[in-house]
Design an enzyme around this catalytic site. Structure first.
Site, mmCIF file in Angstrom:
data_model
loop_
_atom_site.group_PDB
_atom_site.id
_atom_site.type_symbol
_atom_site.label_atom_id
_atom_site.label_comp_id
_atom_site.label_asym_id
_atom_site.label_seq_id
_atom_site.Cartn_x
_atom_site.Cartn_y
_atom_site.Cartn_z
ATOM 1 N N ASN A 208 0.852 -1.194 0.000
ATOM 2 C CA ASN A 208 0.000 0.000 0.000
ATOM 3 C C ASN A 208 0.888 1.245 0.000
ATOM 4 O OD1 ASN A 208 0.595 0.756 2.854
ATOM 5 N ND2 ASN A 208 -0.354 -1.233 3.213
ATOM 6 N N ASP A 277 -4.348 -6.382 5.129
ATOM 7 C CA ASP A 277 -5.376 -7.219 5.755
ATOM 8 C C ASP A 277 -5.336 -8.646 5.201
ATOM 9 O OD1 ASP A 277 -6.330 -5.200 7.339
ATOM 10 O OD2 ASP A 277 -7.775 -4.491 5.862
HETATM 11 N N1 CTP Z 1 -3.913 -3.649 12.061
HETATM 12 C C1 CTP Z 1 -3.160 -4.680 12.538
HETATM 13 N N2 CTP Z 1 -3.139 -5.874 11.886
HETATM 14 C C2 CTP Z 1 -3.852 -6.052 10.773
HETATM 15 C C3 CTP Z 1 -4.623 -4.988 10.259
HETATM 16 C C4 CTP Z 1 -4.635 -3.793 10.931
HETATM 17 O O1 CTP Z 1 -2.498 -4.521 13.570
HETATM 18 N N3 CTP Z 1 -3.800 -7.221 10.152
HETATM 19 C C5 CTP Z 1 -3.921 -2.374 12.803
HETATM 20 C C6 CTP Z 1 -3.300 -1.223 12.073
HETATM 21 O O2 CTP Z 1 -1.903 -1.137 12.344
HETATM 22 C C7 CTP Z 1 -4.058 -0.033 12.659
HETATM 23 C C8 CTP Z 1 -5.417 -0.610 12.984
HETATM 24 O O3 CTP Z 1 -5.258 -2.019 13.042
HETATM 25 O O4 CTP Z 1 -3.487 0.414 13.849
HETATM 26 C C9 CTP Z 1 -6.500 -0.284 12.012
HETATM 27 O O5 CTP Z 1 -6.080 -0.660 10.707
HETATM 28 P P1 CTP Z 1 -7.076 -0.439 9.472
HETATM 29 O O6 CTP Z 1 -6.441 -1.035 8.257
HETATM 30 O O7 CTP Z 1 -7.514 0.972 9.438
HETATM 31 O O8 CTP Z 1 -8.321 -1.264 9.952
HETATM 32 P P2 CTP Z 1 -8.805 -2.725 9.706
HETATM 33 O O9 CTP Z 1 -9.050 -3.335 11.037
HETATM 34 O O10 CTP Z 1 -7.886 -3.451 8.817
HETATM 35 O O11 CTP Z 1 -10.209 -2.472 9.032
HETATM 36 P P3 CTP Z 1 -10.583 -1.935 7.561
HETATM 37 O O12 CTP Z 1 -9.386 -2.225 6.677
HETATM 38 O O13 CTP Z 1 -11.777 -2.716 7.207
HETATM 39 O O14 CTP Z 1 -10.858 -0.473 7.714
#
Ligand code: CTP
Length: 403
Positions: A208, A277
């Site tokens: 990303n 993710d």
């Molecule tokens: N995060 C994490 N591990 C993952 C995904 C996310 O630790 N596998 C953490 C990121 O470092 C951040 C927080 O979760 O501090 C939110 O990440 P974000 O990508 O905004 O949220 P998601 O939970 O992945 O939800 P979405 O992508 O659906 O918004």
């Protein structure tokens, strides 16, 4: 705000020419920069160079210049907010380690009561000599901070350790020393930063746009405020900060392992990394060949590091997550706060001006269990301090409650 005064002590060595860049950079940052040179240093670079760059008179090692050295060295010693010896020769290090004051530089150095930074540069043999090593240890015992020499090709033809640390790193060390208030001393902080890369085949990966700037600013702010910092970083093009333990990772799984290894040590965890993710369900061992008009990639979910750490969090640990959203900022970020059992979520709206991945500024809303607070647009550097101060408040509250 009053200008801070930085004194650069330039010792005799080929690296003396590099200090011109340091002097120039510090002047451009708005510091009042004064240079004191040893007599030997003037064989490598002239005082005029530094005078032109700093707009201040240069003092030289001997007392043979026609001005009031006796007043000058004491007043400069009193005024200095920081004294940096760069390059610090073996000879100068030996002198300052033992309180020898036999020229303008060492006299002013001894009289100064400000934080002192030593950036050694010399031949590998001289540096590795146990006498020099013991002198450097002595300097540390007296509270001076030493920024290690780099390794590489040396002017004498040797290859080894002894090159002056990069100027950018010396400036980073100066940033650390100029912050006097260190409320995070004794606090262990882990920061994750940057993107992750998830392999598809030997030549391709999913990633990303994260630049890592926010995470690096947080790590530096925590360090400058006195914390012991570990920065777990995905692949970014930023220079690694000094005085911080760095763990370089690539995949979300590597990042999970690195955080998991430290789960019992940290007091504060800041998850500013943009973790992928999903990863490819199958990493093809060979390059996937072009085939047909459409290709489908099967993905599987990565472990959620923040949520896992949130689940096993001790009562005296503080966990901070980030949320980058394109809609319903507060609602989505609050869900993450509760769902991942975090103490704070730093939420930003990707489509808002001055916010987001690549720039040097951010506009964020801090989401606490008891409400939210929108902060004004600020530099990622300032925001690093703001977030660390908020996290310290939460830590103090929790520790108070636990005791
Ligand atoms: N995060 C994490 N591990 C993952 C995904 C996310 O630790 N596998 C953490 C990121 O470092 C951040 C927080 O979760 O501090 C939110 O990440 P974000 O990508 O905004 O949220 P998601 O939970 O992945 O939800 P979405 O992508 O659906 O918004």
């Amino acid at each position: 705000m009053e200008k801070k005064t930085i004194v650069i002590g330039v010792c005799g060595g080929i690296a003396a020419y590099k200090s011109a860049q340091l002097a120039s950079n510090l002047y451009k940052k708005g510091y009042d920069v004064h240079v004191i040179m040893t007599k030997n240093a003037t064989e490598f670079i002239t005082p005029l160079t530094f005078e032109t760059l700093t707009h201040n008179r240069v003092s030289v090692g001997t007392f043979d210049r026609n001005y009031q050295y006796d007043v000058n060295h004491i007043s400069l010693a009193k005024r200095a907010d920081l004294f940096v010896l760069a390059p610090a020769s073996a000879n100068c290090i030996a002198k300052v380690a033992h309180g020898i004051a036999d020229d303008m530089l060492t006299t002013t150095f001894l009289a100064a009561n400000c934080p002192k930074l030593i950036a050694p540069a010399m031949n590998t043999g001289m540096l590795n000599n146990p006498i020099t090593q013991s002198n450097l240890e002595k300097c540390k015992e007296y509270g001076m901070v030493v920024i290690e020499s780099d390794s590489g090709y040396l002017a004498c033809g040797d290859v080894g350790k002894g090159r002056l640390a990069e100027i950018e790193d010396i400036e980073d060390a100066i940033d650390y020393l100029l912050v006097k208030n260190k409320p995070l001393v004794g606090v262990n902080v882990v920061v994750t930063a940057g993107p992750t890369q998830e392999d598809i085949d030997p030549v391709r990966f999913i990633t990303n746009h994260s630049s890592g700037k926010m995470g690096y600013s947080l790590a530096k702010a925590a360090r400058n405020l006195g914390a012991n910092v570990t920065l777990i970083t995905g692949p970014v093009s930023l220079r690694r900060p000094v005085f911080i333990d760095i763990v370089a990772v690539r995949t979300a799984e590597d990042m999970f392992q690195a955080v998991d290894n430290l789960k019992n040590q940290y007091d504060i965890l800041v998850k500013s990394a943009a973790v992928s993710d999903y990863k490819a369900s199958f990493v093809n061992p060979h390059k996937i060949k072009k085939q047909g008009q459409h290709q489908t990639l099967d993905l599987m979910m990565n472990k959620d590091i923040l949520a896992t750490m949130g689940q096993i969090k001790r009562d005296d640990q503080v966990i901070c997550g980030f949320a980058m959203e394109t809609e319903n900022l507060e609602e989505n970020a609050t869900k993450k706060l509760l769902g991942k059992n975090a103490d704070l979520i730093v939420a930003n709206q990707l489509n808002e001006e001055f916010a987001g991945f690549k720039g040097d500024t951010n506009v964020v809303t801090l989401i606490h269990p008891n409400g939210s607070m929108k902060l004004d647009k600020m530099s990622k550097e300032d925001l690093g301090y703001e977030i660390m101060e908020q996290l310290l408040k939460i830590l103090v509250r929790k520790r108070g409650a636990v005791c």
